[in-house]
Design a protein around this motif. Structure first.
Motif, PDB file in Angstrom:
ATOM      1  N   VAL A 394       0.819  -1.212   0.000  1.00 49.78           N
ATOM      2  CA  VAL A 394       0.000   0.000   0.000  1.00 49.78           C
ATOM      3  C   VAL A 394       0.855   1.265   0.000  1.00 49.78           C
ATOM      4  CG1 VAL A 394      -1.761   1.305   1.263  1.00 49.78           C
ATOM      5  CG2 VAL A 394      -1.877  -1.191   1.178  1.00 49.78           C
ATOM      6  N   MET A 395       1.787   1.374   0.933  1.00 44.20           N
ATOM      7  CA  MET A 395       2.564   2.601   1.078  1.00 44.20           C
ATOM      8  C   MET A 395       3.659   2.391   2.114  1.00 44.20           C
ATOM      9  SD  MET A 395      -0.089   4.789   3.548  1.00 44.20           S
ATOM     10  CE  MET A 395       0.165   6.204   2.569  1.00 44.20           C
ATOM     11  N   HIS A 396       4.513   3.377   2.283  1.00 44.80           N
ATOM     12  CA  HIS A 396       5.418   3.423   3.422  1.00 44.80           C
ATOM     13  C   HIS A 396       4.967   4.590   4.303  1.00 44.80           C
ATOM     14  CE1 HIS A 396       7.085   6.894   1.433  1.00 44.80           C
ATOM     15  NE2 HIS A 396       7.670   7.192   2.564  1.00 44.80           N
ATOM     16  N   ARG A 397       5.287   4.508   5.568  1.00 49.02           N
ATOM     17  CA  ARG A 397       4.989   5.602   6.493  1.00 49.02           C
ATOM     18  C   ARG A 397       6.245   5.914   7.301  1.00 49.02           C
ATOM     19  NH1 ARG A 397      -1.047   4.159   8.939  1.00 49.02           N
ATOM     20  NH2 ARG A 397      -2.095   3.995   6.892  1.00 49.02           N
ATOM     21  N   LYS A 398       6.605   7.186   7.322  1.00 48.19           N
ATOM     22  CA  LYS A 398       7.805   7.621   8.026  1.00 48.19           C
ATOM     23  C   LYS A 398       7.464   8.162   9.409  1.00 48.19           C
ATOM     24  CE  LYS A 398      10.512   9.080   3.986  1.00 48.19           C
ATOM     25  NZ  LYS A 398      11.211  10.242   3.358  1.00 48.19           N
ATOM     26  N   VAL A 399       8.435   8.064  10.304  1.00 44.76           N
ATOM     27  CA  VAL A 399       8.380   8.785  11.575  1.00 44.76           C
ATOM     28  C   VAL A 399       9.669   9.584  11.703  1.00 44.76           C
ATOM     29  CG1 VAL A 399       6.839   7.196  12.775  1.00 44.76           C
ATOM     30  CG2 VAL A 399       9.306   6.779  12.816  1.00 44.76           C
ATOM     31  N   GLN A 400       9.601  10.686  12.395  1.00 48.06           N
ATOM     32  CA  GLN A 400      10.774  11.542  12.511  1.00 48.06           C
ATOM     33  C   GLN A 400      11.854  10.920  13.380  1.00 48.06           C
ATOM     34  OE1 GLN A 400       9.813  15.582  13.444  1.00 48.06           O
ATOM     35  NE2 GLN A 400      11.941  16.234  13.624  1.00 48.06           N
ATOM     36  N   ASN A 401      11.438  10.226  14.430  1.00 48.46           N
ATOM     37  CA  ASN A 401      12.404   9.645  15.367  1.00 48.46           C
ATOM     38  C   ASN A 401      12.130   8.170  15.583  1.00 48.46           C
ATOM     39  OD1 ASN A 401      13.820  12.153  16.242  1.00 48.46           O
ATOM     40  ND2 ASN A 401      11.773  12.688  16.979  1.00 48.46           N
TER      41      ASN A 401
END
Length: 479
Positions: A394-401
């Motif tokens: 479906v997608m990738h999801r990023k987090v800042q930390n």
């Protein structure tokens, strides 16, 4: 797999030709993006349009988004960088010019770079990205330098210019600035004409669309339909990134970013009409490495610019690179066999599940198509939709930390709230290893975690874990 940029009468040879073009291209092939690397060359600083979502930043190393670069390169230094990086990162397969401005607003530098690349690194695929304003002018040059992948950013197909005028304040056209609706109309006309010319030449076109809530979110479906008419190969729907610190017009004027859920909804609608790119990371103009990682700060200009061509050609070592690519292809074949072909691209819920019910599965992986990253180190998650019949990416999801900053930077804080927000609609997390404390936190959002599939192939594991956690009992009852 069929190619939307060829007619229905296309023979198998041409279809294989298309497959060969995308096989090791990490942007055009979702199957390649965990195995092959790309490099973007920041040789094109000027731009001929102004976008409300863009702020081109030079000498910037702490942001990962389009238009940002740590330094600008001359064509010669750019090609030297490619040879140096290609020797150190042997899985490098693609070189592109994507800014930090527009490749075709800087034609001399752009095509001089491609000319040198043809001579010095003939094994690489060549790409460029453009807003499309000057695209029709340079079709012959694109063909001449064997640039067979072109990305065009197109955010609206509204012929009145109403929507476009809210995205583009002005364009630079025929030696003057043109504003508002007229600017949007000219840009759209040039984009459509240029895309038609590219596909007629057999060049694969990827279209990028920035999803802007309240501006073009209702328009994206129309864009997808038009792209299908134009025989565009791939449509990439990217969320607007508009934090105030980015310094964009939208960011400074309280235009909110698009959410993961809004992107998924747009993908579901547009996927009915055109093949989608779901694995985009919205890379920097000087990105280096696998998609999802950025090693640009490891290759500053001082490392390569004073080396001779002979030194760099020895470092590049085409024969060694060919051997590495052969090993990658052998690994991919083994991985495909292990995964048992449980993944379907752009599948409907009916194709994924016998009862039309599916689950969202998050995976942590560093590369190579296996679950090989600890939860504590993850700054992004691969998201799959899965049922009891098949799965799809479906997608990738990023987090800042990441949850754990490591022993050197550990300050006693463990930033779980951002991760919980990012995974709030996810049903299951597969990871190489996870501790008791984060597991307990993730249970608060009803997220199941499972690290029993460590070092196993992603796709097969997603399918098996989904059945184990959500479908097994029901299947047993039916049997």
């Amino acid at each position: 797999m069929s190619c939307s940029c060829t007619s229905s009468s296309t023979n198998n040879t041409l279809q294989q030709d298309v497959m060969d073009k995308i096989n090791n291209h990490p942007c055009y092939s979702e199957g390649a993006h965990q195995h092959y690397a790309r490099i973007h060359l920041a040789v094109a600083p000027a731009c001929n349009i102004q976008c409300n979502y863009c702020n081109r930043k030079f000498d910037c190393s702490n942001e990962s988004r389009p238009g940002v670069t740590s330094s600008k390169l001359s064509p010669i230094d750019a090609v030297k960088k490619v040879l140096y990086v290609g020797g150190k990162i042997q899985q490098l397969s693609v070189v592109g010019i994507a800014g930090p401005g527009d490749a075709l607003a800087n034609p001399k530098k752009t095509f001089e770079t491609f000319k040198l690349l043809q001579e010095k690194a003939p094994d690489l695929k060549l790409c460029l990205s453009t807003n499309g304003l000057r695209l029709p002018e340079f079709i012959d040059e694109i063909v001449k330098y064997n640039i067979d992948h072109v990305t065009v950013t197109i955010n609206s197909v509204d012929e009145t210019g109403e929507i476009g005028s809210k995205i583009y304040p002005w364009i630079h056209w025929k030696h003057k600035k043109v504003f508002g609706k007229q600017a949007a109309k000219i840009l759209l006309k040039q984009q459509i004409e240029g895309i038609k010319m590219l596909t007629q030449k057999g060049i694969l076109v990827k279209a990028n669309s920035v999803l802007i809530p309240g501006v073009n979110d209702k328009e994206i479906a129309n864009v997808a339909k038009k792209l299908k008419e134009l025989n565009v190969f791939l449509h990439n729907i990217m969320p607007l990134l508009s934090k105030p610190e980015f310094g964009t017009y939208y960011g400074l004027n309280n235009q909110r970013s698009a959410t993961d859920q809004e992107v998924m909804q747009a993908q579901e609608v547009c996927g009915m009409d055109i093949k989608l790119m779901a694995h985009c990371r919205q890379c920097r103009a000087d990105a280096v490495g696998l998609i999802g990682e950025d090693k640009s700060n490891e290759y500053n200009n001082d490392i390569f610019k004073n080396k001779s061509w002979k030194e760099l050609e020895d470092i590049y070592n085409i024969k060694a690179r060919e051997q590495r690519h052969a090993l990658i292809e052998n690994w991919r074949k083994a991985l495909d066999s292990a995964n048992e072909r449980v993944k379907i691209e752009q599948a409907s819920k009916e194709q994924l599940s016998s009862n039309n019910k599916t689950k969202l599965i998050a995976v942590t992986s560093s590369s190579e198509g296996i679950i090989n990253l600890h939860f504590g180190s993850a700054t992004e998650f691969l998201i799959y939709e899965a049922g009891n019949k098949a799965i799809k990416f479906v997608m990738h999801r990023k987090v800042q930390n990441a949850y754990c900053k490591g022993p050197e930077d550990c300050d006693g804080s463990y930033p779980i709230e951002e991760i919980k927000q990012t995974l709030k609609d996810i049903d299951l997390l597969l990871t190489e290893k996870i501790g008791d404390c984060p597991q307990e936190e993730l249970r608060k959002i009803d997220l199941i975690t499972d690290d029993s599939y460590a070092l196993e192939p992603i796709e097969k594991s997603v399918f098996e874990a989904t059945k184990k956690h959500f479908f097994y009992e029901k299947e047993k009852e039916v049997n």
